[in-house]
Design a protein around this motif. Structure first.
Motif, mmCIF file in Angstrom:
data_model
loop_
_atom_site.group_PDB
_atom_site.id
_atom_site.type_symbol
_atom_site.label_atom_id
_atom_site.label_comp_id
_atom_site.label_asym_id
_atom_site.label_seq_id
_atom_site.Cartn_x
_atom_site.Cartn_y
_atom_site.Cartn_z
ATOM 1 N N PHE A 70 0.826 -1.207 0.000
ATOM 2 C CA PHE A 70 0.000 0.000 0.000
ATOM 3 C C PHE A 70 0.865 1.264 0.000
ATOM 4 O O PHE A 70 0.672 2.167 -0.824
ATOM 5 C CB PHE A 70 -0.927 -0.013 1.209
ATOM 6 C CG PHE A 70 -1.825 1.184 1.310
ATOM 7 C CD1 PHE A 70 -2.888 1.345 0.433
ATOM 8 C CD2 PHE A 70 -1.609 2.146 2.275
ATOM 9 C CE1 PHE A 70 -3.716 2.452 0.520
ATOM 10 C CE2 PHE A 70 -2.427 3.254 2.372
ATOM 11 C CZ PHE A 70 -3.486 3.404 1.488
ATOM 12 N N CYS A 71 1.839 1.322 0.899
ATOM 13 C CA CYS A 71 2.674 2.525 1.006
ATOM 14 C C CYS A 71 3.523 2.718 -0.242
ATOM 15 O O CYS A 71 3.640 3.842 -0.751
ATOM 16 C CB CYS A 71 3.571 2.417 2.242
ATOM 17 S SG CYS A 71 2.705 2.576 3.818
ATOM 18 N N SER A 72 4.124 1.650 -0.751
ATOM 19 C CA SER A 72 4.959 1.780 -1.945
ATOM 20 C C SER A 72 4.122 2.168 -3.163
ATOM 21 O O SER A 72 4.589 2.917 -4.033
ATOM 22 C CB SER A 72 5.718 0.475 -2.209
ATOM 23 O OG SER A 72 4.833 -0.606 -2.414
ATOM 24 N N SER A 73 2.894 1.680 -3.234
ATOM 25 C CA SER A 73 2.013 2.054 -4.347
ATOM 26 C C SER A 73 1.669 3.542 -4.303
ATOM 27 O O SER A 73 1.668 4.222 -5.341
ATOM 28 C CB SER A 73 0.736 1.218 -4.317
ATOM 29 O OG SER A 73 1.012 -0.153 -4.512
ATOM 30 N N LEU A 74 1.384 4.047 -3.122
ATOM 31 C CA LEU A 74 1.096 5.480 -2.985
ATOM 32 C C LEU A 74 2.309 6.326 -3.369
ATOM 33 O O LEU A 74 2.171 7.377 -4.002
ATOM 34 C CB LEU A 74 0.669 5.795 -1.553
ATOM 35 C CG LEU A 74 -0.707 5.297 -1.113
ATOM 36 C CD1 LEU A 74 -0.942 5.601 0.356
ATOM 37 C CD2 LEU A 74 -1.806 5.925 -1.953
ATOM 38 N N LEU A 75 3.491 5.848 -2.988
ATOM 39 C CA LEU A 75 4.701 6.595 -3.330
ATOM 40 C C LEU A 75 4.958 6.578 -4.833
ATOM 41 O O LEU A 75 5.321 7.599 -5.424
ATOM 42 C CB LEU A 75 5.892 6.016 -2.569
ATOM 43 C CG LEU A 75 5.921 6.320 -1.067
ATOM 44 C CD1 LEU A 75 7.008 5.518 -0.370
ATOM 45 C CD2 LEU A 75 6.135 7.812 -0.830
ATOM 46 N N ILE A 76 4.774 5.413 -5.461
ATOM 47 C CA ILE A 76 4.951 5.332 -6.912
ATOM 48 C C ILE A 76 3.963 6.253 -7.616
ATOM 49 O O ILE A 76 4.302 6.916 -8.608
ATOM 50 C CB ILE A 76 4.794 3.876 -7.390
ATOM 51 C CG1 ILE A 76 5.984 3.044 -6.921
ATOM 52 C CG2 ILE A 76 4.673 3.806 -8.916
ATOM 53 C CD1 ILE A 76 5.843 1.558 -7.199
ATOM 54 N N TYR A 77 2.747 6.306 -7.112
ATOM 55 C CA TYR A 77 1.751 7.207 -7.708
ATOM 56 C C TYR A 77 2.204 8.663 -7.634
ATOM 57 O O TYR A 77 2.039 9.435 -8.585
ATOM 58 C CB TYR A 77 0.409 7.023 -7.011
ATOM 59 C CG TYR A 77 -0.688 7.900 -7.567
ATOM 60 C CD1 TYR A 77 -1.335 7.558 -8.741
ATOM 61 C CD2 TYR A 77 -1.061 9.071 -6.915
ATOM 62 C CE1 TYR A 77 -2.343 8.373 -9.264
ATOM 63 C CE2 TYR A 77 -2.063 9.882 -7.428
ATOM 64 C CZ TYR A 77 -2.697 9.523 -8.600
ATOM 65 O OH TYR A 77 -3.673 10.327 -9.121
ATOM 66 N N ASN A 78 2.783 9.050 -6.512
ATOM 67 C CA ASN A 78 3.267 10.418 -6.374
ATOM 68 C C ASN A 78 4.518 10.672 -7.204
ATOM 69 O O ASN A 78 4.720 11.790 -7.703
ATOM 70 C CB ASN A 78 3.555 10.730 -4.897
ATOM 71 C CG ASN A 78 2.317 11.083 -4.116
ATOM 72 O OD1 ASN A 78 1.863 12.217 -4.104
ATOM 73 N ND2 ASN A 78 1.727 10.091 -3.454
ATOM 74 N N PHE A 79 5.351 9.639 -7.375
ATOM 75 C CA PHE A 79 6.597 9.803 -8.131
ATOM 76 C C PHE A 79 6.384 9.677 -9.639
ATOM 77 O O PHE A 79 7.353 9.772 -10.400
ATOM 78 C CB PHE A 79 7.616 8.763 -7.677
ATOM 79 C CG PHE A 79 8.144 8.997 -6.294
ATOM 80 C CD1 PHE A 79 8.302 10.281 -5.803
ATOM 81 C CD2 PHE A 79 8.476 7.929 -5.474
ATOM 82 C CE1 PHE A 79 8.784 10.499 -4.514
ATOM 83 C CE2 PHE A 79 8.965 8.136 -4.197
ATOM 84 C CZ PHE A 79 9.119 9.432 -3.711
#
Length: 277
Positions: free
Chosen positions: A71-80
């Motif tokens: 979940f956290c890595s997916s949110l970060l990838i979305y922002n990046f």
């Protein structure tokens, strides 16, 4: 966060979209339906060093086995995803590939250093595509401007980058030895972003591979162009026009996130006022 701009938030970011959908789907399937296959995705350093199971450097560093990390890595990838829109899919994928390969080396080195200096024996590390995710914090810190949104208690500034750093901190504290992956990812990002030893020239995606994936996978993961995008002045070249559209879309997304944060803050203030009354 995904809903701030709908599916158009991934416009011109097919690689980011694939990294959001495919690993997350596999992670959920391994957790809910195929638990007996999880052993193939364990990042087991002992098996790599003693049994020469080199394939674990690939499988163990691709899929998260912890849904919190997913979940956290997916949110970060979305922002990046902003970096893919700014620099193009090939340059973005080259950065991820370089960071992924370098972080594998630094993972092993940091584990050996931890054992030698602190006497800590680490047999396995958290699984997943975490090294490159932490590596993306380097260009995020260096190239994304800091815009103040509001202040808390009159002293602590909330910026457009605060939420991303909070997500990174949440991911950092989700496991015992995930700090090793974070440190190796940051070192990899610094090496690649600062062009130390010309790493970006060696660890890059060949043009023919980029063309192959653009013909086969890009149509699958492409998102529709935003229908509410305001037209901007036409640049002299196609690249300038594309950059103008991306910058405008970035501003629209940022303003949407700022408006959402303001609405949440107003709702919290109203709720607090009602409780006091």
């Amino acid at each position: 966060m995904f809903s701030s701009t709908g599916s158009n938030g991934l416009y011109k970011a097919p690689l980011s979209k694939s990294l959001l959908l495919v690993p997350s789907a596999i992670s959920i399937l391994l957790t809910l339906l195929f638990q007996h296959y999880q052993k193939f995705f364990v990042y087991n350093l002992q098996a790599i060093k003693e049994d020469f199971q080199i394939w674990r450097l690939v499988c163990g560093r691709a899929i998260c086995l912890d849904l919190k990390d997913t979940f956290c890595s997916s949110l970060l990838i979305y922002n990046f995803r902003i970096f893919e829109r700014r620099y193009g899919s090939r340059k973005f994928s080259s950065f991820l590939l370089g960071a992924w390969m370098l972080s594998a080396l630094f993972d092993l080195l940091l584990v050996e250093i931890a054992q030698y200096v602190f006497g800590i024996t680490i047999s396995s590390l958290p699984s997943g595509f975490l090294g490159p995710v932490f590596a993306l914090f380097v260009p995020f810190y260096c190239s994304i401007p800091r815009v103040q949104v509001t202040q808390v208690l009159g002293h602590f500034s909330i910026t457009n980058k605060t939420l991303v750093y909070i997500l990174g901190l949440q991911l950092l504290t989700s496991g015992s030895y995930i700090w090793i992956l974070a440190l190796s990812g940051l070192i990899s990002g610094i090496c690649y972003n600062s062009s130390i030893l010309k790493v970006h020239r060696i660890l890059c995606v060949p043009s023919w591979v980029a063309k192959l994936f653009s013909w086969t996978l890009e149509p699958i993961f492409s998102s529709a162009e935003p229908t509410n995008e305001v037209r901007v002045g036409m640049g002299a070249t196609v690249d300038i026009q594309r950059q103008q559209r991306m910058e405008l879309l970035d501003r629209q997304i940022m303003m949407s996130q700022v408006a959402q944060m303001r609405r949440q803050r107003q709702q919290q203030a109203l709720l607090l006022l009602m409780m006091m009354i």
